[in-house]
Design a protein around this motif. Structure first.
Motif, PDB file in Angstrom:
ATOM      1  N   THR A 123      28.580  39.935 -25.547  1.00  0.00           N
ATOM      2  CA  THR A 123      29.196  38.268 -25.183  1.00  0.00           C
ATOM      3  C   THR A 123      30.168  37.763 -24.662  1.00  0.00           C
ATOM      4  OG1 THR A 123      30.266  38.674 -26.855  1.00  0.00           O
ATOM      5  CG2 THR A 123      28.186  38.226 -27.646  1.00  0.00           C
ATOM      6  N   ARG A 124      29.766  36.971 -23.558  1.00  0.00           N
ATOM      7  CA  ARG A 124      30.167  36.102 -22.896  1.00  0.00           C
ATOM      8  C   ARG A 124      30.461  34.446 -23.123  1.00  0.00           C
ATOM      9  NH1 ARG A 124      25.379  38.858 -21.170  1.00  0.00           N
ATOM     10  NH2 ARG A 124      25.080  38.311 -19.236  1.00  0.00           N
ATOM     11  N   SER A 125      31.540  34.625 -22.213  1.00  0.00           N
ATOM     12  CA  SER A 125      31.640  33.241 -22.604  1.00  0.00           C
ATOM     13  C   SER A 125      33.038  32.576 -20.858  1.00  0.00           C
ATOM     14  CB  SER A 125      32.828  32.339 -23.744  1.00  0.00           C
ATOM     15  OG  SER A 125      33.669  32.666 -23.251  1.00  0.00           O
ATOM     16  N   CYS A 126      32.798  31.552 -21.066  1.00  0.00           N
ATOM     17  CA  CYS A 126      33.086  30.591 -18.790  1.00  0.00           C
ATOM     18  C   CYS A 126      33.770  29.715 -20.085  1.00  0.00           C
ATOM     19  CB  CYS A 126      32.286  30.499 -18.170  1.00  0.00           C
ATOM     20  SG  CYS A 126      33.009  30.554 -16.600  1.00  0.00           S
ATOM     21  N   SER A 127      34.990  29.157 -19.182  1.00  0.00           N
ATOM     22  CA  SER A 127      35.777  28.129 -19.056  1.00  0.00           C
ATOM     23  C   SER A 127      36.125  27.534 -17.868  1.00  0.00           C
ATOM     24  CB  SER A 127      36.650  27.688 -20.410  1.00  0.00           C
ATOM     25  OG  SER A 127      36.160  27.961 -21.436  1.00  0.00           O
ATOM     26  N   VAL A 128      36.129  26.229 -17.650  1.00  0.00           N
ATOM     27  CA  VAL A 128      36.487  26.260 -16.515  1.00  0.00           C
ATOM     28  C   VAL A 128      37.328  24.732 -16.132  1.00  0.00           C
ATOM     29  CG1 VAL A 128      34.744  26.449 -14.872  1.00  0.00           C
ATOM     30  CG2 VAL A 128      34.544  24.511 -14.931  1.00  0.00           C
ATOM     31  N   GLY A 129      37.481  24.266 -15.005  1.00  0.00           N
ATOM     32  CA  GLY A 129      39.109  22.675 -15.122  1.00  0.00           C
ATOM     33  C   GLY A 129      40.575  23.659 -15.415  1.00  0.00           C
ATOM     34  N   ASP A 130      41.138  22.251 -15.947  1.00  0.00           N
ATOM     35  CA  ASP A 130      42.655  22.520 -16.463  1.00  0.00           C
ATOM     36  C   ASP A 130      42.310  20.836 -16.382  1.00  0.00           C
ATOM     37  OD1 ASP A 130      45.088  22.444 -16.811  1.00  0.00           O
ATOM     38  OD2 ASP A 130      46.229  21.715 -14.451  1.00  0.00           O
ATOM     39  N   PRO A 131      42.385  20.572 -18.037  1.00  0.00           N
ATOM     40  CA  PRO A 131      42.155  21.305 -19.026  1.00  0.00           C
ATOM     41  C   PRO A 131      40.999  22.086 -18.995  1.00  0.00           C
ATOM     42  CG  PRO A 131      41.974  19.230 -20.071  1.00  0.00           C
ATOM     43  CD  PRO A 131      42.583  18.356 -18.355  1.00  0.00           C
ATOM     44  N   LEU A 132      40.986  23.057 -19.800  1.00  0.00           N
ATOM     45  CA  LEU A 132      39.791  24.223 -19.657  1.00  0.00           C
ATOM     46  C   LEU A 132      39.067  23.196 -20.459  1.00  0.00           C
ATOM     47  CD1 LEU A 132      41.703  27.435 -19.814  1.00  0.00           C
ATOM     48  CD2 LEU A 132      40.182  26.730 -17.643  1.00  0.00           C
ATOM     49  N   ARG A 133      37.740  23.643 -19.854  1.00  0.00           N
ATOM     50  CA  ARG A 133      36.379  23.249 -20.858  1.00  0.00           C
ATOM     51  C   ARG A 133      35.109  24.122 -20.739  1.00  0.00           C
ATOM     52  NH1 ARG A 133      36.026  20.689 -16.392  1.00  0.00           N
ATOM     53  NH2 ARG A 133      34.008  20.602 -15.069  1.00  0.00           N
ATOM     54  N   GLU A 134      34.531  24.294 -22.084  1.00  0.00           N
ATOM     55  CA  GLU A 134      33.480  25.371 -21.739  1.00  0.00           C
ATOM     56  C   GLU A 134      32.652  24.889 -21.023  1.00  0.00           C
ATOM     57  OE1 GLU A 134      31.483  28.354 -25.315  1.00  0.00           O
ATOM     58  OE2 GLU A 134      32.565  26.560 -25.678  1.00  0.00           O
ATOM     59  N   SER A 135      31.789  25.439 -19.827  1.00  0.00           N
ATOM     60  CA  SER A 135      31.133  25.301 -19.381  1.00  0.00           C
ATOM     61  C   SER A 135      29.561  26.766 -19.343  1.00  0.00           C
ATOM     62  CB  SER A 135      31.506  25.943 -17.958  1.00  0.00           C
ATOM     63  OG  SER A 135      30.428  25.988 -17.214  1.00  0.00           O
ATOM     64  N   GLY A 156      28.445  50.531 -13.485  1.00  0.00           N
ATOM     65  CA  GLY A 156      27.148  49.790 -13.137  1.00  0.00           C
ATOM     66  C   GLY A 156      27.751  48.049 -13.138  1.00  0.00           C
ATOM     67  N   SER A 157      27.347  47.911 -12.843  1.00  0.00           N
ATOM     68  CA  SER A 157      27.654  46.025 -12.954  1.00  0.00           C
ATOM     69  C   SER A 157      26.251  44.671 -13.015  1.00  0.00           C
ATOM     70  CB  SER A 157      27.825  45.645 -11.489  1.00  0.00           C
ATOM     71  OG  SER A 157      26.141  46.143 -10.522  1.00  0.00           O
ATOM     72  N   TRP A 158      26.882  43.712 -13.472  1.00  0.00           N
ATOM     73  CA  TRP A 158      25.503  42.620 -13.671  1.00  0.00           C
ATOM     74  C   TRP A 158      26.527  41.206 -12.657  1.00  0.00           C
ATOM     75  CZ3 TRP A 158      28.724  44.884 -17.344  1.00  0.00           C
ATOM     76  CH2 TRP A 158      29.848  43.386 -18.502  1.00  0.00           C
ATOM     77  N   ASP A 159      25.485  40.485 -12.606  1.00  0.00           N
ATOM     78  CA  ASP A 159      25.946  39.651 -12.466  1.00  0.00           C
ATOM     79  C   ASP A 159      26.408  38.263 -13.343  1.00  0.00           C
ATOM     80  OD1 ASP A 159      25.724  40.017 -10.219  1.00  0.00           O
ATOM     81  OD2 ASP A 159      23.286  39.433  -9.482  1.00  0.00           O
ATOM     82  N   GLU A 160      27.273  37.426 -12.912  1.00  0.00           N
ATOM     83  CA  GLU A 160      27.717  36.266 -13.998  1.00  0.00           C
ATOM     84  C   GLU A 160      27.720  34.839 -13.258  1.00  0.00           C
ATOM     85  OE1 GLU A 160      28.264  35.985 -16.719  1.00  0.00           O
ATOM     86  OE2 GLU A 160      28.202  37.709 -17.583  1.00  0.00           O
ATOM     87  N   ASP A 161      28.164  33.913 -14.047  1.00  0.00           N
ATOM     88  CA  ASP A 161      28.031  32.758 -13.060  1.00  0.00           C
ATOM     89  C   ASP A 161      28.475  31.309 -13.796  1.00  0.00           C
ATOM     90  OD1 ASP A 161      25.488  32.061 -14.316  1.00  0.00           O
ATOM     91  OD2 ASP A 161      24.651  32.307 -12.256  1.00  0.00           O
ATOM     92  N   CYS A 162      28.667  30.274 -13.787  1.00  0.00           N
ATOM     93  CA  CYS A 162      29.096  28.996 -15.068  1.00  0.00           C
ATOM     94  C   CYS A 162      28.962  27.685 -14.019  1.00  0.00           C
ATOM     95  CB  CYS A 162      30.062  28.962 -15.736  1.00  0.00           C
ATOM     96  SG  CYS A 162      31.549  29.449 -15.102  1.00  0.00           S
ATOM     97  N   TRP A 163      28.794  26.649 -15.189  1.00  0.00           N
ATOM     98  CA  TRP A 163      28.415  25.878 -13.822  1.00  0.00           C
ATOM     99  C   TRP A 163      30.133  24.563 -13.388  1.00  0.00           C
ATOM    100  CZ3 TRP A 163      23.987  24.484 -12.143  1.00  0.00           C
ATOM    101  CH2 TRP A 163      23.474  24.735 -12.502  1.00  0.00           C
ATOM    102  N   ALA A 164      30.816  25.237 -12.246  1.00  0.00           N
ATOM    103  CA  ALA A 164      31.828  24.233 -11.928  1.00  0.00           C
ATOM    104  C   ALA A 164      31.533  23.231 -10.776  1.00  0.00           C
ATOM    105  CB  ALA A 164      32.563  25.876 -11.820  1.00  0.00           C
ATOM    106  N   ASP A 165      32.724  22.469 -10.682  1.00  0.00           N
ATOM    107  CA  ASP A 165      32.383  21.265  -9.485  1.00  0.00           C
ATOM    108  C   ASP A 165      33.644  21.837  -8.833  1.00  0.00           C
ATOM    109  OD1 ASP A 165      31.244  19.256 -10.329  1.00  0.00           O
ATOM    110  OD2 ASP A 165      32.467  18.928 -12.147  1.00  0.00           O
ATOM    111  N   GLU A 166      33.081  21.578  -7.047  1.00  0.00           N
ATOM    112  CA  GLU A 166      34.633  21.870  -6.367  1.00  0.00           C
ATOM    113  C   GLU A 166      35.720  21.896  -6.614  1.00  0.00           C
ATOM    114  OE1 GLU A 166      34.726  23.992  -2.972  1.00  0.00           O
ATOM    115  OE2 GLU A 166      32.473  23.063  -3.364  1.00  0.00           O
ATOM    116  N   GLN A 172      38.607  30.651 -16.125  1.00  0.00           N
ATOM    117  CA  GLN A 172      38.305  31.786 -17.596  1.00  0.00           C
ATOM    118  C   GLN A 172      37.280  32.315 -18.327  1.00  0.00           C
ATOM    119  OE1 GLN A 172      41.930  31.004 -20.846  1.00  0.00           O
ATOM    120  NE2 GLN A 172      39.989  30.568 -22.304  1.00  0.00           N
ATOM    121  N   TYR A 173      37.144  33.529 -18.397  1.00  0.00           N
ATOM    122  CA  TYR A 173      35.578  34.825 -18.795  1.00  0.00           C
ATOM    123  C   TYR A 173      36.606  34.904 -19.205  1.00  0.00           C
ATOM    124  CZ  TYR A 173      32.254  37.683 -17.931  1.00  0.00           C
ATOM    125  OH  TYR A 173      30.857  38.380 -18.153  1.00  0.00           O
ATOM    126  N   THR A 174      35.882  34.930 -20.407  1.00  0.00           N
ATOM    127  CA  THR A 174      35.685  36.182 -21.561  1.00  0.00           C
ATOM    128  C   THR A 174      34.770  37.413 -21.873  1.00  0.00           C
ATOM    129  OG1 THR A 174      37.814  34.973 -22.665  1.00  0.00           O
ATOM    130  CG2 THR A 174      36.407  36.617 -23.599  1.00  0.00           C
TER     131      THR A 174
END
Length: 196
Positions: A123-135, A156-166, A172-174
């Motif tokens: 399971t994975r989750s991503c948050s971005v920004g300041d303050p952090l918001r889930e993406s 091994g490896s895998w690709d991850e991504d999340c919506w994030a403005d410039e 924060q990735y868990t």
């Protein structure tokens, strides 16, 4: 007693019998009604933190550029942060459509120990920004499925991504590895820091 008196007395007796029978019948039906079942225990959902079994694990937080060692040679780290734009993208969480900016990276795991490492479900989750918001995640990588296990000496490896403005430089990735019953196999690891 007159005939009218007899008729009145007979009518009263009949009414009393009907009422008595009816009350008895209803009382019997009420006592014969099936008992109301007790509410059944609810099955736990993986996202219900209160219902998760105790594992003794404590969550770990490391920097975006750090490698975490779970012990016995099993390690995890992130690499290759890049920004991109998904042309004609759709973010189902916000309903936003159009050319949507995102952040991508690679998750790398390795087994330098002597035993096979089970990674199970991830399971994975991503948050971005300041303050952090889930993406949410656009899931644009070529290889998005983590390996289910690693033999000794294997990586091994895998690709991850999340919506994030410039301007979303805080990330924060868990990530957490579970067995088929969603019982954590290792502590949850949160990578946190800033990216350009």
């Amino acid at each position: 007693m007159t005939r009218t008196g007899w008729l009145v007395a007979a009518a009263c007796t009949a009414v009393a019998l009907v009422l008595g029978f009816g009350a008895g019948w209803f009382a019997q039906r009420a006592s014969a009604a099936p008992p109301v079942p007790e509410p059944s225990a609810r099955n736990p959902h993986p996202d219900d933190v209160e219902d998760r079994p105790e594992t003794g694990f404590e969550a770990v937080t490391v920097g975006l550029d750090e490698t975490h060692d779970f012990g016995d040679g099993f390690t995890i780290g992130l690499d290759g942060f890049e920004r991109g734009v998904e042309v004609g993208g759709v973010d189902p969480d916000t309903g936003q459509e159009g050319d949507l900016p995102y952040l991508s990276w690679t998750v790398e795991i390795a087994n330098e120990g002597s035993e096979t490492v089970r990674t199970g479900l991830v399971t994975r989750s991503c948050s971005v920004g300041d303050p952090l918001r889930e993406s949410g995640s656009p899931v644009l990588g070529d290889s998005v499925n983590p390996p289910e296990s690693l033999d000794p000496g294997q990586s091994g490896s895998w690709d991850e991504d999340c919506w994030a403005d410039e301007e979303d430089t805080h990330v924060q990735y868990t990530v957490e590895f579970h067995d088929q019953d969603f019982v954590p196999l290792y502590p949850a690891v949160t990578f946190a820091g800033t990216v350009g």
